[in-house]
Enzyme design. Structure first.
Site, PDB file in Angstrom:
ATOM      1  N   LYS A  83      17.176 -33.041  -9.280  1.00  0.00           N
ATOM      2  CA  LYS A  83      16.628 -34.303  -9.751  1.00  0.00           C
ATOM      3  C   LYS A  83      17.283 -35.318  -8.812  1.00  0.00           C
ATOM      4  O   LYS A  83      18.266 -35.403  -8.439  1.00  0.00           O
ATOM      5  CB  LYS A  83      17.113 -34.553 -11.076  1.00  0.00           C
ATOM      6  N   CYS A 125      21.901 -39.164 -11.027  1.00  0.00           N
ATOM      7  CA  CYS A 125      22.878 -40.086 -12.065  1.00  0.00           C
ATOM      8  C   CYS A 125      23.231 -41.327 -11.253  1.00  0.00           C
ATOM      9  O   CYS A 125      23.945 -41.067 -10.260  1.00  0.00           O
ATOM     10  CB  CYS A 125      24.036 -39.032 -12.595  1.00  0.00           C
ATOM     11  N   ASN A 176       9.600 -39.269 -13.387  1.00  0.00           N
ATOM     12  CA  ASN A 176      10.491 -39.643 -14.590  1.00  0.00           C
ATOM     13  C   ASN A 176      10.563 -41.171 -14.345  1.00  0.00           C
ATOM     14  O   ASN A 176      10.652 -41.883 -12.965  1.00  0.00           O
ATOM     15  CB  ASN A 176      11.769 -38.809 -14.307  1.00  0.00           C
ATOM     16  N   GLY A 177      11.115 -41.840 -15.466  1.00  0.00           N
ATOM     17  CA  GLY A 177      11.252 -43.261 -15.393  1.00  0.00           C
ATOM     18  C   GLY A 177      10.225 -43.980 -16.324  1.00  0.00           C
ATOM     19  O   GLY A 177       9.082 -44.162 -16.036  1.00  0.00           O
ATOM     20  N   ASP A 178      10.460 -44.496 -17.241  1.00  0.00           N
ATOM     21  CA  ASP A 178       9.834 -45.586 -18.093  1.00  0.00           C
ATOM     22  C   ASP A 178       8.500 -44.931 -18.632  1.00  0.00           C
ATOM     23  O   ASP A 178       7.482 -45.711 -18.948  1.00  0.00           O
ATOM     24  CB  ASP A 178       9.356 -46.626 -17.206  1.00  0.00           C
ATOM     25  N   GLY A 217      12.970 -39.333 -20.688  1.00  0.00           N
ATOM     26  CA  GLY A 217      14.605 -39.391 -21.256  1.00  0.00           C
ATOM     27  C   GLY A 217      14.793 -40.389 -22.167  1.00  0.00           C
ATOM     28  O   GLY A 217      14.872 -39.877 -23.487  1.00  0.00           O
ATOM     29  N   ARG A 218      15.008 -41.512 -21.879  1.00  0.00           N
ATOM     30  CA  ARG A 218      15.563 -42.644 -23.057  1.00  0.00           C
ATOM     31  C   ARG A 218      14.584 -42.508 -24.034  1.00  0.00           C
ATOM     32  O   ARG A 218      14.795 -42.968 -25.155  1.00  0.00           O
ATOM     33  CB  ARG A 218      15.956 -43.959 -22.301  1.00  0.00           C
ATOM     34  N   GLN A 276      21.851 -28.202 -15.797  1.00  0.00           N
ATOM     35  CA  GLN A 276      22.464 -29.202 -14.967  1.00  0.00           C
ATOM     36  C   GLN A 276      23.646 -28.991 -14.509  1.00  0.00           C
ATOM     37  O   GLN A 276      24.453 -29.146 -15.279  1.00  0.00           O
ATOM     38  CB  GLN A 276      21.787 -30.324 -15.077  1.00  0.00           C
TER      39      GLN A 276
END
Length: 332
Positions: free
Chosen positions: A139, A100, A200-202, A224-225, A70
């Protein structure tokens, strides 16, 4: 899912995360089931390419294909040159960061701040796609804020400019990571495009991954997290998508051995003392759901050598496996 000549399977991807998705973590996540692992962002300004941090971020020796790097920046030709430079140094996919939400990134008009200027987005994407012979991915977020949810417009621009695949985080920039991700905008984007779309996300469980795939029609999910301290989530998701069955939770011995291997890889990659320092956040993530994790972190974060860090970690998990109190008072 196909990105250029590369088949991405299973359809669960490690998201790029600054300070997290370094080479040791990418290799670990790929080994444990990620179909693709995207590097942490590298800055497009050539003045910084020779720094220790950038050299570590550009080290891809021994990584399995495809190698996805990236890049982040604001100036089209500078980003194009950064793409060429990274391809020359092993990148097989170039990913452009327009997602970001960090203040220091957005204040420089990089990351998700770029979504406020659709003409600039088109110039950047066109310049990078023309500059390299490898697939270029993007992204983004769903928009800048709830009143400017222009993700579908950016997505159409991306496809028209030759972007090979698009990842969308289901929040706006002003949400950062608060609230919950929404997937309706992602579904709208997927319905309008012919290129692969990644949600993406949660996405923090196999069931959630399956639900998002089903509800949005996307081609893959990106985690991700939820992978921090839990790199085996990729294998869990892949197994569930393939069989409809949940894997049993990993044993304490598996967690211990995975963490010890991760620590050793960080120590070898970064050297001393940087490897020990970088490992501390990972130790906290791995331990957070285990007994006396706060006490363990307080002790292990004082370790200054790889040997001490490894010994304290091994002793902590060995005690948990044996069902006895961890010897944290003695270690302190």
């Amino acid at each position: 899912m196909q990105i250029g000549p590369y088949t991405i399977a299973p359809k669960v991807i490690l998201a790029p995360m600054a300070g997290v998705t370094d080479k040791p973590f990418r290799l670990l996540c790929k080994r444990l089931g990620a179909g693709l692992a995207v590097s942490e962002m590298t800055i497009s300004d050539p003045r910084f390419w020779g720094t220790r941090k950038s050299l570590h971020r550009m080290d891809h020796a021994g990584e399995p294909d495809p190698i996805s790097v990236q890049i982040a920046g604001t100036e089209p030709q500078q980003l194009a040159e950064a793409a060429r430079y990274n391809v020359d140094h092993g990148a097989q996919l170039i990913d452009i960061n327009m997602g970001c939400p960090a203040k220091k990134v957005c204040n420089a008009w990089a990351g998700s701040a770029l979504m406020r200027d659709e003409d600039l987005v088109a110039r950047i994407l066109s310049a990078v796609v023309r500059a390299v012979d490898v697939p270029v991915t993007l992204k983004i977020r769903t928009g800048w804020d709830c009143d400017h949810r222009n993700g579908p417009t950016i997505a159409r621009i991306a496809q028209d400019c030759g972007i090979a695949a698009l990842a969308v985080h289901g929040r706006t920039r002003d949400q950062h990571y608060t609230g919950t991700a929404e997937y309706a905008t992602i579904a709208q984007i997927k319905a309008a495009l012919q290129i692969p779309v990644i949600a993406n996300g949660d996405i923090d469980s196999p069931q959630k991954a399956a639900q998002v795939l089903r509800d949005t029609g996307v081609d893959a999910v990106m985690i991700g997290r939820a992978a921090q301290g839990r790199p085996w989530i990729f294998g869990e998701v892949a197994h569930y998508l393939a069989t409809g069955a949940l894997l049993p939770p990993p044993s304490l011995a598996f967690v211990r051995d995975t963490l010890l291997g991760h620590l050793e890889a960080l120590h070898a990659f970064y050297g001393q003392p940087q490897g020990v320092r970088i490992a501390r956040k990972h130790l906290g993530w791995y331990a957070k759901d285990h007994p006396q994790s706060a006490d363990f972190r307080a002790v292990v974060n004082r370790a200054e050598t790889p040997e001490a860090q490894l010994a304290l970690t091994r002793d902590y998990f060995d005690a948990l496996i044996a069902g006895v109190p961890p010897p944290l008072h003695a270690a302190a």
